[in-house]
Design a protein around this motif. Structure first.
Motif, PDB file in Angstrom:
ATOM      1  N   ALA A  44     -58.532 -72.180  47.227  1.00  0.00           N
ATOM      2  CA  ALA A  44     -57.303 -72.956  47.059  1.00  0.00           C
ATOM      3  C   ALA A  44     -56.097 -72.031  46.972  1.00  0.00           C
ATOM      4  CB  ALA A  44     -57.392 -73.829  45.816  1.00  0.00           C
ATOM      5  N   LEU A  45     -56.256 -70.877  46.308  1.00  0.00           N
ATOM      6  CA  LEU A  45     -55.174 -69.901  46.259  1.00  0.00           C
ATOM      7  C   LEU A  45     -54.833 -69.410  47.661  1.00  0.00           C
ATOM      8  CD1 LEU A  45     -56.174 -67.684  43.188  1.00  0.00           C
ATOM      9  CD2 LEU A  45     -54.401 -69.431  43.282  1.00  0.00           C
ATOM     10  N   ASN A  46     -55.861 -69.049  48.426  1.00  0.00           N
ATOM     11  CA  ASN A  46     -55.627 -68.592  49.797  1.00  0.00           C
ATOM     12  C   ASN A  46     -54.987 -69.685  50.643  1.00  0.00           C
ATOM     13  OD1 ASN A  46     -56.688 -66.038  49.335  1.00  0.00           O
ATOM     14  ND2 ASN A  46     -58.747 -66.609  49.987  1.00  0.00           N
ATOM     15  N   ALA A  47     -55.461 -70.906  50.482  1.00  0.00           N
ATOM     16  CA  ALA A  47     -54.940 -72.024  51.267  1.00  0.00           C
ATOM     17  C   ALA A  47     -53.473 -72.282  50.948  1.00  0.00           C
ATOM     18  CB  ALA A  47     -55.770 -73.277  51.006  1.00  0.00           C
ATOM     19  N   ALA A  48     -53.117 -72.231  49.671  1.00  0.00           N
ATOM     20  CA  ALA A  48     -51.734 -72.483  49.284  1.00  0.00           C
ATOM     21  C   ALA A  48     -50.809 -71.398  49.812  1.00  0.00           C
ATOM     22  CB  ALA A  48     -51.628 -72.563  47.763  1.00  0.00           C
ATOM     23  N   PHE A  49     -51.267 -70.168  49.760  1.00  0.00           N
ATOM     24  CA  PHE A  49     -50.481 -69.055  50.275  1.00  0.00           C
ATOM     25  C   PHE A  49     -50.200 -69.251  51.764  1.00  0.00           C
ATOM     26  CE2 PHE A  49     -49.298 -64.808  51.414  1.00  0.00           C
ATOM     27  CZ  PHE A  49     -48.894 -64.171  50.254  1.00  0.00           C
ATOM     28  N   LEU A  50     -51.233 -69.679  52.504  1.00  0.00           N
ATOM     29  CA  LEU A  50     -51.093 -69.838  53.949  1.00  0.00           C
ATOM     30  C   LEU A  50     -50.373 -71.128  54.316  1.00  0.00           C
ATOM     31  CD1 LEU A  50     -51.971 -68.186  56.424  1.00  0.00           C
ATOM     32  CD2 LEU A  50     -54.020 -69.595  56.563  1.00  0.00           C
ATOM     33  N   PRO A 102     -50.651 -65.681  33.104  1.00  0.00           N
ATOM     34  CA  PRO A 102     -50.518 -64.720  34.213  1.00  0.00           C
ATOM     35  C   PRO A 102     -50.916 -65.319  35.561  1.00  0.00           C
ATOM     36  CG  PRO A 102     -51.506 -63.663  32.313  1.00  0.00           C
ATOM     37  CD  PRO A 102     -51.474 -65.136  32.006  1.00  0.00           C
ATOM     38  N   LEU A 103     -51.981 -66.128  35.591  1.00  0.00           N
ATOM     39  CA  LEU A 103     -52.384 -66.778  36.835  1.00  0.00           C
ATOM     40  C   LEU A 103     -51.306 -67.755  37.294  1.00  0.00           C
ATOM     41  CD1 LEU A 103     -54.426 -67.443  39.052  1.00  0.00           C
ATOM     42  CD2 LEU A 103     -55.546 -69.015  37.449  1.00  0.00           C
ATOM     43  N   ARG A 104     -50.757 -68.504  36.391  1.00  0.00           N
ATOM     44  CA  ARG A 104     -49.700 -69.459  36.735  1.00  0.00           C
ATOM     45  C   ARG A 104     -48.464 -68.739  37.280  1.00  0.00           C
ATOM     46  NH1 ARG A 104     -48.710 -74.780  35.405  1.00  0.00           N
ATOM     47  NH2 ARG A 104     -50.661 -74.815  34.187  1.00  0.00           N
ATOM     48  N   ALA A 105     -48.108 -67.598  36.666  1.00  0.00           N
ATOM     49  CA  ALA A 105     -46.956 -66.832  37.142  1.00  0.00           C
ATOM     50  C   ALA A 105     -47.200 -66.271  38.532  1.00  0.00           C
ATOM     51  CB  ALA A 105     -46.655 -65.697  36.160  1.00  0.00           C
ATOM     52  N   LEU A 106     -48.433 -65.832  38.780  1.00  0.00           N
ATOM     53  CA  LEU A 106     -48.767 -65.304  40.102  1.00  0.00           C
ATOM     54  C   LEU A 106     -48.605 -66.390  41.163  1.00  0.00           C
ATOM     55  CD1 LEU A 106     -51.682 -62.950  40.911  1.00  0.00           C
ATOM     56  CD2 LEU A 106     -51.413 -65.009  42.269  1.00  0.00           C
ATOM     57  N   VAL A 107     -49.074 -67.587  40.869  1.00  0.00           N
ATOM     58  CA  VAL A 107     -48.948 -68.705  41.809  1.00  0.00           C
ATOM     59  C   VAL A 107     -47.476 -69.025  42.058  1.00  0.00           C
ATOM     60  CG1 VAL A 107     -49.333 -71.184  42.089  1.00  0.00           C
ATOM     61  CG2 VAL A 107     -51.184 -69.718  41.262  1.00  0.00           C
ATOM     62  N   SER A 108     -46.706 -69.095  40.995  1.00  0.00           N
ATOM     63  CA  SER A 108     -45.294 -69.442  41.129  1.00  0.00           C
ATOM     64  C   SER A 108     -44.539 -68.415  41.950  1.00  0.00           C
ATOM     65  CB  SER A 108     -44.657 -69.572  39.742  1.00  0.00           C
ATOM     66  OG  SER A 108     -45.286 -70.596  38.989  1.00  0.00           O
ATOM     67  N   THR A 109     -44.952 -67.154  41.855  1.00  0.00           N
ATOM     68  CA  THR A 109     -44.273 -66.080  42.584  1.00  0.00           C
ATOM     69  C   THR A 109     -44.582 -66.105  44.067  1.00  0.00           C
ATOM     70  OG1 THR A 109     -44.287 -64.648  40.629  1.00  0.00           O
ATOM     71  CG2 THR A 109     -44.005 -63.569  42.765  1.00  0.00           C
ATOM     72  N   HIS A 110     -45.815 -66.422  44.418  1.00  0.00           N
ATOM     73  CA  HIS A 110     -46.260 -66.248  45.803  1.00  0.00           C
ATOM     74  C   HIS A 110     -46.346 -67.535  46.616  1.00  0.00           C
ATOM     75  CE1 HIS A 110     -47.122 -61.953  45.482  1.00  0.00           C
ATOM     76  NE2 HIS A 110     -47.621 -62.204  44.274  1.00  0.00           N
ATOM     77  N   VAL A 111     -46.243 -68.671  45.989  1.00  0.00           N
ATOM     78  CA  VAL A 111     -46.300 -69.938  46.732  1.00  0.00           C
ATOM     79  C   VAL A 111     -44.939 -70.620  46.608  1.00  0.00           C
ATOM     80  CG1 VAL A 111     -47.437 -72.162  47.006  1.00  0.00           C
ATOM     81  CG2 VAL A 111     -48.766 -70.166  46.285  1.00  0.00           C
ATOM     82  N   GLY A 112     -44.237 -70.728  47.721  1.00  0.00           N
ATOM     83  CA  GLY A 112     -42.864 -71.211  47.688  1.00  0.00           C
ATOM     84  C   GLY A 112     -42.724 -72.720  47.684  1.00  0.00           C
ATOM     85  N   ASP A 145     -49.946 -76.338  38.566  1.00  0.00           N
ATOM     86  CA  ASP A 145     -50.947 -77.035  37.752  1.00  0.00           C
ATOM     87  C   ASP A 145     -52.260 -77.193  38.508  1.00  0.00           C
ATOM     88  OD1 ASP A 145     -49.220 -77.270  35.642  1.00  0.00           O
ATOM     89  OD2 ASP A 145     -48.743 -79.384  35.978  1.00  0.00           O
ATOM     90  N   LEU A 146     -52.162 -77.616  39.758  1.00  0.00           N
ATOM     91  CA  LEU A 146     -53.371 -77.897  40.534  1.00  0.00           C
ATOM     92  C   LEU A 146     -54.142 -76.624  40.878  1.00  0.00           C
ATOM     93  CD1 LEU A 146     -51.903 -80.683  42.819  1.00  0.00           C
ATOM     94  CD2 LEU A 146     -53.745 -80.957  41.161  1.00  0.00           C
ATOM     95  N   LEU A 147     -53.427 -75.560  41.236  1.00  0.00           N
ATOM     96  CA  LEU A 147     -54.116 -74.324  41.578  1.00  0.00           C
ATOM     97  C   LEU A 147     -54.751 -73.686  40.347  1.00  0.00           C
ATOM     98  CD1 LEU A 147     -51.746 -72.648  44.193  1.00  0.00           C
ATOM     99  CD2 LEU A 147     -53.819 -73.966  44.593  1.00  0.00           C
TER     100      LEU A 147
END
Length: 320
Positions: A44-50, A102-112, A145-147
């Motif tokens: 899901a992380l990879n999918a959101a990034f892409l 930290p995981l939430r911050a990483l998601v917020s930084t890399h998924v626009g 939240d979902l990721l």
């Protein structure tokens, strides 16, 4: 909407998400990009990034993201962090050992995007609802939240209470490879690429996949004959937490395998080579000791890329 669409299904697998990224990079280099994505946990992380930009430069950026030490520390906290988490959880009677921030911050930084509906490509994220005991597939809602929920391995990260009012955890508990959700939306002419990156993959078939034990010669997902027999490694760390996590991995693989197996004969499905195939044919020299072993992400990316590129060339020859 195009008459024929390309769907990507990205399963979970912790550190093996790096191998999945290599596969995504090879697909992008071949001009194969998704019209829709379905992801669970690390997938899901990879999918959101892409999904924010399904392009070759973005796939290259994703590969660099997985190789970054900061990302690895968030995805696989060290032993000291775990020990501090145990002490804190006991003292405060918390429901998890690690902090999700930290995981939430990483998601917020890399998924626009703030909501799944804002992404350039439709994305469905799979979680497990603790309250109802079912897999849930979300195509809208807060991205972070979902990721975080989809990656919240029970015991390590706390459950996430989503907009439905229920507590949600790692989607891999019940549906680590959300192929059924993808096929439910796929048209008759769509193509569904499945990238299963678990150390014990659930998308293999006897005689054609290195991950499935077989007495005779085995084909490794179109990559040729195997040169070694695959045995999925098991982590050898000591401690009650590690025993629980190993048991969870075994149970998850068994449940997911039963759910996915009947779907693999669907003519729309294309199973991309996974770690077992790469290792059994010599494309990968070192296999991680477990889903939390992030010591060889660069090699995993290279192996995923080379194996998928070889697989695509073989598919082209068959079509031609």
């Amino acid at each position: 909407m195009p008459a024929t669409r390309t769907l990507f299904v990205l399963g979970g697998g912790g550190a093996l998400g790096a191998f999945q990224v290599g596969g995504l990079l090879a697909l992008a280099e071949a001009g194969i990009v998704p019209d829709a994505l379905f992801g669970c946990s690390a997938g899901a992380l990879n999918a959101a990034f892409l999904a924010s930009d399904p392009s070759l430069p973005r796939a290259r950026e994703l590969a660099a993201w997985w190789s970054d030490a900061g990302s690895r520390r968030v995805l696989a906290p060290g032993r000291w962090s775990q020990l501090r988490g145990v002490a804190g959880a006991v003292a405060s009677r918390a429901d998890a050992l690690l902090d999700e921030r930290p995981l939430r911050a990483l998601v917020s930084t890399h998924v626009g995007a703030h909501d799944l509906s804002e992404l350039a490509v439709p994305l469905t994220v799979t979680t497990t609802c603790l309250d109802c005991g079912q897999a849930r597939h979300h195509d809208r809602g807060p991205v972070a939240d979902l990721l975080v929920a989809s990656c919240s391995l029970p015991g390590l990260f706390p459950p996430v209470r989503l907009a439905d009012g229920h507590a949600h955890v790692d989607g891999g508990v019940l549906c680590g490879v959300p192929l059924e959700a993808a096929l439910a939306t796929a048209g008759p002419d769509d193509v569904v690429y499945v990238l299963d990156c678990a150390l014990a993959p659930v998308t293999g078939t006897v005689g054609s996949c290195a991950a499935i034990p077989h007495d005779g010669p085995t084909q490794a997902c179109g990559l040729g004959h195997t040169v070694a027999r695959w045995v999925a490694p098991t982590e050898r760390r000591r401690g009650a937490l590690d025993v629980v996590l190993r048991a969870f991995t075994v149970a998850r693989a068994a449940a997911n395998g039963l759910a996915v197996a009947p779907l693999l004969d669907d003519p729309r499905v294309r199973v991309v080579p996974h770690v077992a195939d790469a290792w059994a044919t010599g494309a990968l020299r070192r296999v991680p000791a477990g889903p939390r072993d992030f010591r060889s992400t660069a090699g995993l990316v290279r192996a995923g890329r080379s194996s998928t590129a070889a697989w695509l060339q073989g598919a082209d020859r068959l079509v031609g």
